[in-house]
Design a protein around this motif. Structure first.
Motif, PDB file in Angstrom:
ATOM      1  N   MET A   1       0.840  -1.173   0.000  1.00 49.96           N
ATOM      2  CA  MET A   1       0.000   0.000   0.000  1.00 49.96           C
ATOM      3  C   MET A   1       0.888   1.240   0.000  1.00 49.96           C
ATOM      4  O   MET A   1       1.809   1.348   0.792  1.00 49.96           O
ATOM      5  CB  MET A   1      -0.908  -0.002   1.234  1.00 49.96           C
ATOM      6  N   LYS A   2       0.591   2.137  -0.914  1.00 51.94           N
ATOM      7  CA  LYS A   2       1.355   3.376  -1.006  1.00 51.94           C
ATOM      8  C   LYS A   2       0.584   4.489  -0.321  1.00 51.94           C
ATOM      9  O   LYS A   2      -0.639   4.510  -0.339  1.00 51.94           O
ATOM     10  CB  LYS A   2       1.626   3.723  -2.463  1.00 51.94           C
ATOM     11  N   GLU A   3       1.310   5.424   0.273  1.00 48.02           N
ATOM     12  CA  GLU A   3       0.690   6.507   1.025  1.00 48.02           C
ATOM     13  C   GLU A   3       0.864   7.833   0.289  1.00 48.02           C
ATOM     14  O   GLU A   3       1.937   8.132  -0.221  1.00 48.02           O
ATOM     15  CB  GLU A   3       1.319   6.588   2.409  1.00 48.02           C
ATOM     16  N   ILE A   4      -0.219   8.600   0.269  1.00 50.02           N
ATOM     17  CA  ILE A   4      -0.197   9.943  -0.310  1.00 50.02           C
ATOM     18  C   ILE A   4      -0.706  10.896   0.766  1.00 50.02           C
ATOM     19  O   ILE A   4      -1.807  10.735   1.285  1.00 50.02           O
ATOM     20  CB  ILE A   4      -1.096  10.033  -1.556  1.00 50.02           C
ATOM     21  N   ASP A   5       0.096  11.888   1.104  1.00 52.99           N
ATOM     22  CA  ASP A   5      -0.274  12.854   2.135  1.00 52.99           C
ATOM     23  C   ASP A   5      -0.712  14.152   1.461  1.00 52.99           C
ATOM     24  O   ASP A   5       0.095  14.842   0.851  1.00 52.99           O
ATOM     25  CB  ASP A   5       0.911  13.111   3.070  1.00 52.99           C
ATOM     26  N   VAL A   6      -2.013  14.453   1.562  1.00 51.41           N
ATOM     27  CA  VAL A   6      -2.538  15.667   0.939  1.00 51.41           C
ATOM     28  C   VAL A   6      -3.010  16.674   1.989  1.00 51.41           C
ATOM     29  O   VAL A   6      -3.696  17.644   1.661  1.00 51.41           O
ATOM     30  CB  VAL A   6      -3.684  15.347  -0.060  1.00 51.41           C
ATOM     31  N   ARG A   7      -2.624  16.458   3.234  1.00 48.35           N
ATOM     32  CA  ARG A   7      -3.031  17.376   4.303  1.00 48.35           C
ATOM     33  C   ARG A   7      -2.486  18.771   4.009  1.00 48.35           C
ATOM     34  O   ARG A   7      -1.322  18.935   3.669  1.00 48.35           O
ATOM     35  CB  ARG A   7      -2.544  16.882   5.658  1.00 48.35           C
ATOM     36  N   GLY A   8      -3.370  19.750   4.134  1.00 50.12           N
ATOM     37  CA  GLY A   8      -2.970  21.129   3.922  1.00 50.12           C
ATOM     38  C   GLY A   8      -2.991  21.586   2.470  1.00 50.12           C
ATOM     39  O   GLY A   8      -2.736  22.748   2.193  1.00 50.12           O
ATOM     40  N   LEU A   9      -3.298  20.690   1.547  1.00 52.30           N
ATOM     41  CA  LEU A   9      -3.337  21.057   0.134  1.00 52.30           C
ATOM     42  C   LEU A   9      -4.756  21.413  -0.283  1.00 52.30           C
ATOM     43  O   LEU A   9      -5.726  20.887   0.257  1.00 52.30           O
ATOM     44  CB  LEU A   9      -2.823  19.909  -0.734  1.00 52.30           C
ATOM     45  N   GLU A  20      -2.357  11.016 -10.845  1.00 55.88           N
ATOM     46  CA  GLU A  20      -0.998  10.653 -11.264  1.00 55.88           C
ATOM     47  C   GLU A  20      -0.595   9.286 -10.710  1.00 55.88           C
ATOM     48  O   GLU A  20       0.018   8.477 -11.413  1.00 55.88           O
ATOM     49  CB  GLU A  20      -0.005  11.707 -10.804  1.00 55.88           C
ATOM     50  N   ALA A  21      -0.943   9.035  -9.454  1.00 55.52           N
ATOM     51  CA  ALA A  21      -0.600   7.749  -8.839  1.00 55.52           C
ATOM     52  C   ALA A  21      -1.309   6.604  -9.556  1.00 55.52           C
ATOM     53  O   ALA A  21      -0.697   5.564  -9.843  1.00 55.52           O
ATOM     54  CB  ALA A  21      -0.960   7.765  -7.357  1.00 55.52           C
ATOM     55  N   LEU A  22      -2.581   6.786  -9.863  1.00 57.10           N
ATOM     56  CA  LEU A  22      -3.329   5.736 -10.552  1.00 57.10           C
ATOM     57  C   LEU A  22      -2.828   5.534 -11.976  1.00 57.10           C
ATOM     58  O   LEU A  22      -2.823   4.401 -12.474  1.00 57.10           O
ATOM     59  CB  LEU A  22      -4.825   6.063 -10.551  1.00 57.10           C
ATOM     60  N   GLU A  23      -2.410   6.601 -12.622  1.00 58.07           N
ATOM     61  CA  GLU A  23      -1.851   6.467 -13.976  1.00 58.07           C
ATOM     62  C   GLU A  23      -0.533   5.710 -13.944  1.00 58.07           C
ATOM     63  O   GLU A  23      -0.230   4.942 -14.847  1.00 58.07           O
ATOM     64  CB  GLU A  23      -1.658   7.837 -14.613  1.00 58.07           C
ATOM     65  N   ALA A  24       0.241   5.902 -12.892  1.00 54.06           N
ATOM     66  CA  ALA A  24       1.527   5.216 -12.761  1.00 54.06           C
ATOM     67  C   ALA A  24       1.339   3.735 -12.459  1.00 54.06           C
ATOM     68  O   ALA A  24       2.078   2.894 -12.965  1.00 54.06           O
ATOM     69  CB  ALA A  24       2.366   5.875 -11.671  1.00 54.06           C
ATOM     70  N   ASN A  25       0.363   3.412 -11.617  1.00 54.08           N
ATOM     71  CA  ASN A  25       0.108   2.022 -11.279  1.00 54.08           C
ATOM     72  C   ASN A  25      -1.317   1.875 -10.785  1.00 54.08           C
ATOM     73  O   ASN A  25      -1.602   2.032  -9.599  1.00 54.08           O
ATOM     74  CB  ASN A  25       1.093   1.510 -10.231  1.00 54.08           C
ATOM     75  N   LYS A  26      -2.217   1.554 -11.690  1.00 57.70           N
ATOM     76  CA  LYS A  26      -3.638   1.477 -11.354  1.00 57.70           C
ATOM     77  C   LYS A  26      -3.993   0.308 -10.450  1.00 57.70           C
ATOM     78  O   LYS A  26      -5.056   0.288  -9.854  1.00 57.70           O
ATOM     79  CB  LYS A  26      -4.482   1.435 -12.622  1.00 57.70           C
ATOM     80  N   ASN A  27      -3.116  -0.674 -10.318  1.00 60.71           N
ATOM     81  CA  ASN A  27      -3.424  -1.847  -9.509  1.00 60.71           C
ATOM     82  C   ASN A  27      -3.000  -1.721  -8.047  1.00 60.71           C
ATOM     83  O   ASN A  27      -3.325  -2.585  -7.245  1.00 60.71           O
ATOM     84  CB  ASN A  27      -2.782  -3.093 -10.126  1.00 60.71           C
ATOM     85  N   ALA A  61      -9.671  14.842  13.702  1.00 63.00           N
ATOM     86  CA  ALA A  61      -9.874  15.946  12.760  1.00 63.00           C
ATOM     87  C   ALA A  61      -9.326  15.624  11.375  1.00 63.00           C
ATOM     88  O   ALA A  61      -9.346  16.469  10.486  1.00 63.00           O
ATOM     89  CB  ALA A  61      -9.204  17.205  13.299  1.00 63.00           C
ATOM     90  N   GLU A  62      -8.826  14.412  11.185  1.00 65.71           N
ATOM     91  CA  GLU A  62      -8.245  14.027   9.893  1.00 65.71           C
ATOM     92  C   GLU A  62      -8.966  12.818   9.330  1.00 65.71           C
ATOM     93  O   GLU A  62      -9.781  12.191   9.999  1.00 65.71           O
ATOM     94  CB  GLU A  62      -6.755  13.756  10.056  1.00 65.71           C
ATOM     95  N   TYR A  63      -8.641  12.490   8.094  1.00 65.78           N
ATOM     96  CA  TYR A  63      -9.277  11.397   7.384  1.00 65.78           C
ATOM     97  C   TYR A  63      -8.223  10.515   6.735  1.00 65.78           C
ATOM     98  O   TYR A  63      -7.159  10.978   6.356  1.00 65.78           O
ATOM     99  CB  TYR A  63     -10.202  11.924   6.284  1.00 65.78           C
ATOM    100  N   GLU A  64      -8.593   9.239   6.596  1.00 63.61           N
ATOM    101  CA  GLU A  64      -7.765   8.285   5.872  1.00 63.61           C
ATOM    102  C   GLU A  64      -8.657   7.677   4.790  1.00 63.61           C
ATOM    103  O   GLU A  64      -9.682   7.066   5.108  1.00 63.61           O
ATOM    104  CB  GLU A  64      -7.255   7.214   6.817  1.00 63.61           C
ATOM    105  N   VAL A  65      -8.294   7.881   3.549  1.00 61.37           N
ATOM    106  CA  VAL A  65      -9.044   7.361   2.425  1.00 61.37           C
ATOM    107  C   VAL A  65      -8.232   6.242   1.796  1.00 61.37           C
ATOM    108  O   VAL A  65      -7.079   6.462   1.397  1.00 61.37           O
ATOM    109  CB  VAL A  65      -9.339   8.448   1.372  1.00 61.37           C
ATOM    110  N   THR A  66      -8.803   5.052   1.739  1.00 58.75           N
ATOM    111  CA  THR A  66      -8.130   3.923   1.092  1.00 58.75           C
ATOM    112  C   THR A  66      -8.783   3.703  -0.261  1.00 58.75           C
ATOM    113  O   THR A  66      -9.977   3.451  -0.353  1.00 58.75           O
ATOM    114  CB  THR A  66      -8.235   2.650   1.962  1.00 58.75           C
ATOM    115  N   VAL A  67      -7.981   3.812  -1.300  1.00 61.21           N
ATOM    116  CA  VAL A  67      -8.460   3.634  -2.674  1.00 61.21           C
ATOM    117  C   VAL A  67      -7.853   2.348  -3.215  1.00 61.21           C
ATOM    118  O   VAL A  67      -6.647   2.175  -3.228  1.00 61.21           O
ATOM    119  CB  VAL A  67      -8.063   4.849  -3.556  1.00 61.21           C
ATOM    120  N   SER A  68      -8.752   1.449  -3.624  1.00 63.56           N
ATOM    121  CA  SER A  68      -8.277   0.157  -4.149  1.00 63.56           C
ATOM    122  C   SER A  68      -9.107  -0.256  -5.352  1.00 63.56           C
ATOM    123  O   SER A  68     -10.141   0.283  -5.632  1.00 63.56           O
ATOM    124  CB  SER A  68      -8.350  -0.908  -3.077  1.00 63.56           C
TER     125      SER A  68
END
Length: 68
Positions: A1-9, A20-27, A61-68
């Motif tokens: 599982m790869k992690e992407i931190d978008v907090r504050g963006l 971009e992440a899905l285009e690099a490796n959709k699986n 106050a934060e969220y974790e979104v798992t995309v699979s």
């Protein structure tokens, strides 16, 4: 599982990072750390319109979104 931190963006940057992440490796499965409810909604909508499943966990106050 790869992690992407978008907090504050601001949108659309978090969605573009997921795209971009899905285009690099959709699986791969991605864990996305976010701190804005509207960002989570946008990520979920993007993932689902591209055939992915998005699970959301609220962590204080934060969220974790798992995309699979």
């Amino acid at each position: 599982m790869k992690e992407i931190d978008v907090r504050g963006l601001s949108c659309p940057e978090p969605v573009l990072m997921l795209k971009e992440a899905l285009e690099a490796n959709k699986n791969d499965t991605y864990k996305i750390l976010a701190n804005e409810a509207h960002t989570v909604k946008n990520l979920k909508n993007f993932a689902e319109t591209h055939g992915k499943k998005a699970d959301i966990k609220e962590l204080g106050a934060e969220y974790e979104v798992t995309v699979s």
